[in-house]
Write a protein that holds these residues in place. Structure first.
Motif, mmCIF file in Angstrom:
data_model
loop_
_atom_site.group_PDB
_atom_site.id
_atom_site.type_symbol
_atom_site.label_atom_id
_atom_site.label_comp_id
_atom_site.label_asym_id
_atom_site.label_seq_id
_atom_site.Cartn_x
_atom_site.Cartn_y
_atom_site.Cartn_z
ATOM 1 N N LYS A 15 -20.021 -30.626 23.578
ATOM 2 C CA LYS A 15 -20.482 -29.430 23.173
ATOM 3 C C LYS A 15 -20.119 -28.476 23.741
ATOM 4 N N THR A 16 -20.004 -28.325 25.000
ATOM 5 C CA THR A 16 -19.589 -27.281 25.783
ATOM 6 C C THR A 16 -18.045 -26.899 25.560
ATOM 7 N N HIS A 18 -16.219 -27.737 22.973
ATOM 8 C CA HIS A 18 -15.866 -27.473 21.808
ATOM 9 C C HIS A 18 -16.356 -25.850 21.595
ATOM 10 N N TRP A 19 -17.403 -25.337 22.203
ATOM 11 C CA TRP A 19 -18.056 -24.196 21.971
ATOM 12 C C TRP A 19 -17.352 -23.294 22.905
ATOM 13 N N VAL A 20 -16.743 -23.699 24.026
ATOM 14 C CA VAL A 20 -16.005 -22.657 24.950
ATOM 15 C C VAL A 20 -14.726 -22.477 24.457
ATOM 16 N N THR A 21 -14.175 -23.468 23.637
ATOM 17 C CA THR A 21 -12.622 -23.297 22.918
ATOM 18 C C THR A 21 -12.891 -22.194 21.756
ATOM 19 N N VAL A 22 -13.990 -22.340 21.085
ATOM 20 C CA VAL A 22 -14.051 -21.408 20.066
ATOM 21 C C VAL A 22 -13.772 -19.825 20.060
ATOM 22 N N PRO A 23 -14.458 -19.256 21.258
ATOM 23 C CA PRO A 23 -14.314 -17.949 21.478
ATOM 24 C C PRO A 23 -12.817 -17.620 22.434
ATOM 25 N N ARG A 60 -10.016 -31.456 26.970
ATOM 26 C CA ARG A 60 -10.563 -32.198 25.659
ATOM 27 C C ARG A 60 -10.014 -33.384 25.503
ATOM 28 N N MET A 145 -23.479 -30.923 16.755
ATOM 29 C CA MET A 145 -22.434 -30.208 17.750
ATOM 30 C C MET A 145 -23.200 -28.830 18.380
ATOM 31 N N LEU A 146 -24.490 -28.590 17.910
ATOM 32 C CA LEU A 146 -25.204 -27.304 18.613
ATOM 33 C C LEU A 146 -26.239 -27.859 19.663
#
Length: 146
Positions: A15-16, A18-23, A60, A145-146
């Motif tokens: 999850k980390t 994934h959500w670090v990659t987005v921004p 990843r 994923m949250l």
């Protein structure tokens, strides 16, 4: 709190990542669109972010080798296949986009078409990924994923 993926879904590390990659990707694209700005720090920031995207891609891919959770039960074979292909395309583009950008920087404008094609492919795959998540949100797919 578990670090590794398990039967209940994705855990902290996935999850980390994934959500670090987005921004980071979002920032990279905004900076890329601003590349013609008069500020000379913009291209340097774009290169630095591209290298960060590349590093995130490596981490990843290595993390995926640790193991993925089982498929959500509500996903049929078609949704699973679409999801698997889309994820592989998106992961591949974490390499293709920054590498094509570096190639463009080092070898010249002849590689612009490849760089643009990688971006177009990314946005197409991202659209499919988000659409699949929205389509299965009522079954808790996004919650994994949250």
């Amino acid at each position: 709190m578990r670090w590794r993926n398990g039967p209940d879904g994705y855990e902290v590390m996935s999850k980390t990542l994934h959500w670090v990659t987005v921004p980071v990707l979002a920032t990279q694209f905004v900076v890329g669109w601003s590349i013609d700005a008069a500020d000379p720090s913009v291209p340097r920031a774009h290169i630095a972010l591209g290298l960060l995207v590349l590093a995130l891609g490596v981490v990843r891919v290595l993390w995926r080798r640790v193991g993925l959770p089982p498929w959500a039960e509500h996903l049929d074979q078609t949704a699973r296949r679409i999801s698997a292909v889309t994820e592989k395309v998106l992961l591949s583009l974490l390499f293709a986009i920054p590498l094509s950008g570096l190639l463009l920087l080092e070898a010249g404008g002849g590689w612009l078409g490849l760089h643009i094609a990688a971006h177009v492919t990314f946005f197409a795959a991202l659209t499919v990924h988000v659409a699949l998540m929205v389509a299965h949100a009522r079954h808790g797919q996004l919650r994994r994923m949250l």
